[in-house]
Design a protein around this motif. Structure first.
Motif: not given
Length: 160
Positions: A116-121, A132-138, A144-151
């Motif tokens: 599931l992806f949650e995109h905010h503008k 964008t936040y990515e939701y998945l199960f581990d 919830v994974r989030m990334s900015f400038n490669g981090v």
């Protein structure tokens, strides 16, 4: 002829995307369990030390709720600082909602390969950046994974 085929394929893709439903595994309430690389992620986004500490120590809870329509769901992001509630979300359809920064955002939830992806503008001025936040199960945890400038920052939530 090619234009007709392309139009037909586009129609099928749009119809399939809009017909998607949130998978059952996402429904429920999830409490923040732990974070990985989250301070580094906030640093990459330009947040100062005090703001990073306030966010790090805040409580977070994610709630996905069924509605009367199988194609719609409700989502709440509950924190010790601010709660946001989004009602009657349709996958793939953008809507306006308030972000945790108290400004208006254009928000779109989408589903791809079970994630599931949650995109905010952001629609107003302020410090918020498009993300964008990515939701998945581990395993049993909602990741919830989030990334900015490669981090990349990761937050793990346990079902309660």
């Amino acid at each position: 002829m090619c234009a007709k085929i392309a139009l037909a394929v586009l129609f099928i893709v749009v119809a399939t995307a809009s017909a998607a439903n949130l998978p059952d595994k996402y429904y429920g309430t999830f409490d923040l369990d732990r974070s990985e690389n989250f301070d580094e992620y906030l640093t990459a986004k330009g947040y100062g030390w005090l703001t990073r500490k306030l966010v790090t120590f805040a409580t977070f809870k994610k709630v996905f709720t069924r509605t009367d329509s199988k194609n719609l769901f409700d989502y709440s992001n509950l924190t010790s600082k601010k709660d946001v509630h989004y009602k009657n979300i349709e996958l793939g359809k953008a809507f306006q909602g308030e972000g945790l920064d108290s400004t208006k955002h254009e928000i779109t939830f989408t589903l791809k390969d079970g994630h599931l992806f949650e995109h905010h503008k952001p629609l107003e001025g302020g410090d918020a950046k498009e993300e964008t936040y990515e939701y998945l199960f581990d395993g049993d945890l909602l990741l919830v994974r989030m990334s900015f400038n490669g981090v990349e920052g990761r937050r793990f939530y346990k079902r309660i």
